[in-house]
Design a protein around this motif. Sequence first.
Motif, mmCIF file in Angstrom:
data_model
loop_
_atom_site.group_PDB
_atom_site.id
_atom_site.type_symbol
_atom_site.label_atom_id
_atom_site.label_comp_id
_atom_site.label_asym_id
_atom_site.label_seq_id
_atom_site.Cartn_x
_atom_site.Cartn_y
_atom_site.Cartn_z
ATOM 1 N N THR A 46 0.845 -1.187 0.000
ATOM 2 C CA THR A 46 0.000 0.000 0.000
ATOM 3 C C THR A 46 0.884 1.241 0.000
ATOM 4 O OG1 THR A 46 -0.179 -0.147 2.411
ATOM 5 C CG2 THR A 46 -1.995 -1.077 1.130
ATOM 6 N N SER A 47 0.303 2.344 -0.443
ATOM 7 C CA SER A 47 1.060 3.577 -0.604
ATOM 8 C C SER A 47 0.253 4.761 -0.076
ATOM 9 C CB SER A 47 1.345 3.760 -2.106
ATOM 10 O OG SER A 47 1.920 5.011 -2.371
ATOM 11 N N ASN A 48 0.948 5.649 0.637
ATOM 12 C CA ASN A 48 0.345 6.907 1.115
ATOM 13 C C ASN A 48 -0.940 6.714 1.912
ATOM 14 O OD1 ASN A 48 2.186 8.938 0.203
ATOM 15 N ND2 ASN A 48 1.514 8.518 -1.876
ATOM 16 N N ARG A 49 -0.939 5.764 2.802
ATOM 17 C CA ARG A 49 -2.123 5.525 3.647
ATOM 18 C C ARG A 49 -1.828 6.000 5.065
ATOM 19 N NH1 ARG A 49 -4.653 0.641 1.279
ATOM 20 N NH2 ARG A 49 -4.827 1.215 -0.910
ATOM 21 N N GLU A 50 -2.873 6.274 5.789
ATOM 22 C CA GLU A 50 -2.719 6.727 7.170
ATOM 23 C C GLU A 50 -2.429 5.562 8.099
ATOM 24 O OE1 GLU A 50 -5.921 9.195 8.543
ATOM 25 O OE2 GLU A 50 -5.943 10.316 6.661
ATOM 26 N N SER A 51 -1.517 5.800 9.017
ATOM 27 C CA SER A 51 -1.213 4.860 10.093
ATOM 28 C C SER A 51 -0.554 5.680 11.191
ATOM 29 C CB SER A 51 -0.274 3.755 9.612
ATOM 30 O OG SER A 51 -0.046 2.809 10.651
ATOM 31 N N GLY A 52 -0.934 5.432 12.428
ATOM 32 C CA GLY A 52 -0.406 6.254 13.511
ATOM 33 C C GLY A 52 -0.954 7.662 13.361
ATOM 34 N N ILE A 53 -0.063 8.659 13.366
ATOM 35 C CA ILE A 53 -0.519 10.050 13.255
ATOM 36 C C ILE A 53 -0.018 10.703 11.955
ATOM 37 C CG2 ILE A 53 -0.777 10.420 15.729
ATOM 38 C CD1 ILE A 53 1.953 11.866 15.673
ATOM 39 N N GLY A 54 0.086 9.900 10.913
ATOM 40 C CA GLY A 54 0.535 10.446 9.640
ATOM 41 C C GLY A 54 0.304 9.472 8.507
ATOM 42 N N ARG A 55 0.940 9.746 7.377
ATOM 43 C CA ARG A 55 0.844 8.891 6.196
ATOM 44 C C ARG A 55 2.229 8.391 5.824
ATOM 45 N NH1 ARG A 55 -0.093 11.421 1.618
ATOM 46 N NH2 ARG A 55 0.001 13.476 2.548
ATOM 47 N N TYR A 56 2.402 7.088 5.828
ATOM 48 C CA TYR A 56 3.662 6.484 5.395
ATOM 49 C C TYR A 56 3.742 6.560 3.876
ATOM 50 C CZ TYR A 56 0.483 2.540 4.645
ATOM 51 O OH TYR A 56 -0.563 1.753 4.248
ATOM 52 N N ASP A 57 4.937 6.383 3.342
ATOM 53 C CA ASP A 57 5.092 6.351 1.887
ATOM 54 C C ASP A 57 4.701 4.986 1.331
ATOM 55 O OD1 ASP A 57 5.789 9.016 1.335
ATOM 56 O OD2 ASP A 57 7.844 8.651 1.969
ATOM 57 N N ILE A 58 5.343 3.923 1.806
ATOM 58 C CA ILE A 58 5.003 2.571 1.333
ATOM 59 C C ILE A 58 5.006 1.612 2.516
ATOM 60 C CG2 ILE A 58 5.733 0.604 -0.094
ATOM 61 C CD1 ILE A 58 6.956 2.603 -2.056
ATOM 62 N N MET A 59 4.006 0.740 2.548
ATOM 63 C CA MET A 59 3.958 -0.339 3.541
ATOM 64 C C MET A 59 3.848 -1.656 2.782
ATOM 65 S SD MET A 59 1.283 -1.096 6.658
ATOM 66 C CE MET A 59 1.834 0.282 7.649
ATOM 67 N N MET A 60 4.649 -2.624 3.213
ATOM 68 C CA MET A 60 4.607 -3.966 2.643
ATOM 69 C C MET A 60 4.254 -4.939 3.768
ATOM 70 S SD MET A 60 8.125 -3.661 0.426
ATOM 71 C CE MET A 60 8.115 -5.384 -0.014
ATOM 72 N N LYS A 61 3.024 -5.410 3.766
ATOM 73 C CA LYS A 61 2.589 -6.366 4.792
ATOM 74 C C LYS A 61 2.752 -7.771 4.225
ATOM 75 C CE LYS A 61 -1.332 -7.986 7.320
ATOM 76 N NZ LYS A 61 -2.765 -8.135 7.201
ATOM 77 N N ALA A 62 3.590 -8.562 4.898
ATOM 78 C CA ALA A 62 3.889 -9.912 4.422
ATOM 79 C C ALA A 62 2.637 -10.781 4.443
ATOM 80 C CB ALA A 62 4.980 -10.544 5.275
ATOM 81 N N VAL A 63 2.415 -11.530 3.373
ATOM 82 C CA VAL A 63 1.308 -12.490 3.311
ATOM 83 C C VAL A 63 1.583 -13.617 4.297
ATOM 84 C CG1 VAL A 63 0.145 -14.164 1.822
ATOM 85 C CG2 VAL A 63 0.723 -11.895 0.933
ATOM 86 N N ASP A 64 2.825 -14.088 4.345
ATOM 87 C CA ASP A 64 3.260 -15.132 5.266
ATOM 88 C C ASP A 64 3.676 -14.464 6.574
ATOM 89 O OD1 ASP A 64 4.593 -17.087 6.731
ATOM 90 O OD2 ASP A 64 5.901 -17.699 5.079
ATOM 91 N N ALA A 65 2.966 -14.753 7.645
ATOM 92 C CA ALA A 65 3.220 -14.113 8.941
ATOM 93 C C ALA A 65 4.642 -14.363 9.459
ATOM 94 C CB ALA A 65 2.201 -14.594 9.966
ATOM 95 N N GLN A 66 5.332 -15.363 8.916
ATOM 96 C CA GLN A 66 6.707 -15.645 9.338
ATOM 97 C C GLN A 66 7.717 -14.693 8.689
ATOM 98 O OE1 GLN A 66 7.143 -17.828 11.776
ATOM 99 N NE2 GLN A 66 4.941 -18.128 11.713
ATOM 100 N N GLN A 67 7.301 -14.029 7.632
ATOM 101 C CA GLN A 67 8.176 -13.090 6.928
ATOM 102 C C GLN A 67 8.056 -11.695 7.537
ATOM 103 O OE1 GLN A 67 10.316 -13.973 4.403
ATOM 104 N NE2 GLN A 67 9.670 -16.035 4.939
ATOM 105 N N SER A 68 9.050 -10.873 7.322
ATOM 106 C CA SER A 68 9.031 -9.498 7.830
ATOM 107 C C SER A 68 8.161 -8.610 6.952
ATOM 108 C CB SER A 68 10.443 -8.918 7.852
ATOM 109 O OG SER A 68 11.231 -9.594 8.801
ATOM 110 N N SER A 69 7.486 -7.677 7.594
ATOM 111 C CA SER A 69 6.764 -6.625 6.904
ATOM 112 C C SER A 69 7.655 -5.386 6.917
ATOM 113 C CB SER A 69 5.434 -6.345 7.602
ATOM 114 O OG SER A 69 4.569 -7.461 7.476
#
Length: 133
Positions: A46-69
């Motif tokens: 995802t790109s430019n979405r709100e999280s916390g108190i601002g908007r991150y540039d890019i977030m990569m959430k791992a499909v496999d919970a064992q992998q790092s996001s």
Amino acid sequence: MNMVAKTTFSYFDCGSGYGAVDETERFYHGFVLGLLAELSDRYHITSNRESGIGRYDIMMKAVDAQQSSCIIEFKVFNPKKDKDLEDCAYKALRQIEEKGYVAELLAEGIDRENIKKYGFAFEGKTVLIKQEI
């Protein structure tokens, strides 16, 4: 990343890194986002979405919970505000922390230790990437 920038990009693509900071950041943001699209089978990107108190540039959430996001923040070097490119990259990492961009991932049950944070700093065709350890 530096090899690609120096051999592929034109000065007109990424600018000098001085002046039109928003346009330079948008160029690199779009480029990196395009590269990451190849990983969409392994990450929800995802790109430019709100999280916390601002908007991150890019977030990569791992499909496999064992992998790092990952959370990625971009900054364009500004000689009036930044000591050097390294300082600029660390500002990006500090922004991830100060704005609490990890909030979304933590709320989804991802362990803090499984979240990698990257600060990208750009100055014209030069790129420096720092990872928070």
